[in-house]
Design a protein around this motif. Sequence first.
Motif, PDB file in Angstrom:
ATOM      1  N   ARG A  64      -0.321   4.574  -1.671  1.00 21.18           N
ATOM      2  CA  ARG A  64      -1.788   4.610  -1.758  1.00 21.18           C
ATOM      3  C   ARG A  64      -2.344   5.591  -0.731  1.00 21.18           C
ATOM      4  O   ARG A  64      -1.746   5.807   0.322  1.00 21.18           O
ATOM      5  N   THR A  65      -3.494   6.159  -1.038  1.00 16.82           N
ATOM      6  CA  THR A  65      -4.119   7.103  -0.111  1.00 16.82           C
ATOM      7  C   THR A  65      -4.845   6.342   1.003  1.00 16.82           C
ATOM      8  O   THR A  65      -5.108   5.145   0.888  1.00 16.82           O
ATOM      9  N   ILE A 109       0.816  -1.222   0.000  1.00 18.66           N
ATOM     10  CA  ILE A 109       0.000   0.000   0.000  1.00 18.66           C
ATOM     11  C   ILE A 109       0.847   1.269   0.000  1.00 18.66           C
ATOM     12  O   ILE A 109       0.319   2.367   0.156  1.00 18.66           O
ATOM     13  N   ALA A 156     -11.035   1.600   1.640  1.00 15.57           N
ATOM     14  CA  ALA A 156     -11.932   0.930   0.690  1.00 15.57           C
ATOM     15  C   ALA A 156     -11.565  -0.546   0.551  1.00 15.57           C
ATOM     16  O   ALA A 156     -12.442  -1.421   0.490  1.00 15.57           O
ATOM     17  N   MET A 157     -10.255  -0.846   0.545  1.00 15.05           N
ATOM     18  CA  MET A 157      -9.810  -2.240   0.447  1.00 15.05           C
ATOM     19  C   MET A 157     -10.280  -3.040   1.667  1.00 15.05           C
ATOM     20  O   MET A 157     -10.762  -4.164   1.543  1.00 15.05           O
ATOM     21  N   GLU A 195      -7.894   6.736   1.796  1.00 12.61           N
ATOM     22  CA  GLU A 195      -9.207   6.338   1.299  1.00 12.61           C
ATOM     23  C   GLU A 195      -9.136   5.011   0.544  1.00 12.61           C
ATOM     24  O   GLU A 195     -10.029   4.167   0.654  1.00 12.61           O
ATOM     25  N   GLU A 196      -8.046   4.819  -0.245  1.00 14.35           N
ATOM     26  CA  GLU A 196      -7.883   3.565  -0.974  1.00 14.35           C
ATOM     27  C   GLU A 196      -7.720   2.387  -0.015  1.00 14.35           C
ATOM     28  O   GLU A 196      -8.308   1.319  -0.215  1.00 14.35           O
TER      29      GLU A 196
END
Length: 280
Positions: free
Chosen positions: A246-247, A243, A253-254, A249-250
């Motif tokens: 990655r933000t 990750i 979401a995962m 939020e990403e």
Amino acid sequence: SEMTKTVEISGEGGPLGIHVVPFFSSLSGRMLGLFIRGIEEDSRSRRDGLFHENECIVKINHVDLTDKTFMQAQDIFRQAMKFPSVTLEVLPPYNREQYEKSAIAPLCFLDNEGVPKPKIPPPVHPKPALKTISLSGTSSFESGVQATLQQAKSPNLPRLARKLSSPSLSPLMGFGNKKNAKKIKIDLKKGPDGLGFTVVTRDSSVHGPGPIFVKNILPKGAAVKDGRLQSGDRILEVNGRDITGRTQEELVAMLRSTKQGETVSLIVARQEEAFLPREL
């Protein structure tokens, strides 16, 4: 002290037979002590009526457990039990809400333990924004309260602006790098209470998304049941996917895409004696 009762026990006489988990405030997410989740039958605690389920131990021999880690609180308890007499401050369930409200005041209003605040000009560069997202079923309420607490503390940030430029003092820049952190693999099975932890990061338009850390372990959920995930762990991988970059939020979401009953595999980096953003 008006909200708690004093329980004096003997350090001698064998195990107490109580099962404790971290007692986190449902309002602020602060660690306030040890929550008594269960008492073994035929134990000393049951026979002598020392404790009851759902009570919380908040002081041990006059040492306040507020903001201690679960490991530190357990160690304080173990050391205290080596003495002939142990004094505990125990919070009954009916006073818990009032006690949690009283614990918010120091977060929001006390400034450097009562020391008058010097006038310091604001920093030239913008302050980093801390974001917290909860991974439990009550995400909107939890996040809202934590966001309010961050805003309430924002006047203190100018005093830290110069120190935060040093990677060794910044938890979101130097923490969890590969040289001085150990990697741990943790599998969490998502139950009805969710994964049960919150994450925090820092927005940065210059360097891209920053590292993502575990902020709090919530009182309910897979994380507290498993017991291995800790506040301050840096999340490196989710289900084998790196990750980095990655933000937040990403990542969320995962994790939220995991269905109830499925298992999430995390790789985290852990470093001892780490500062968390809220502790700074």
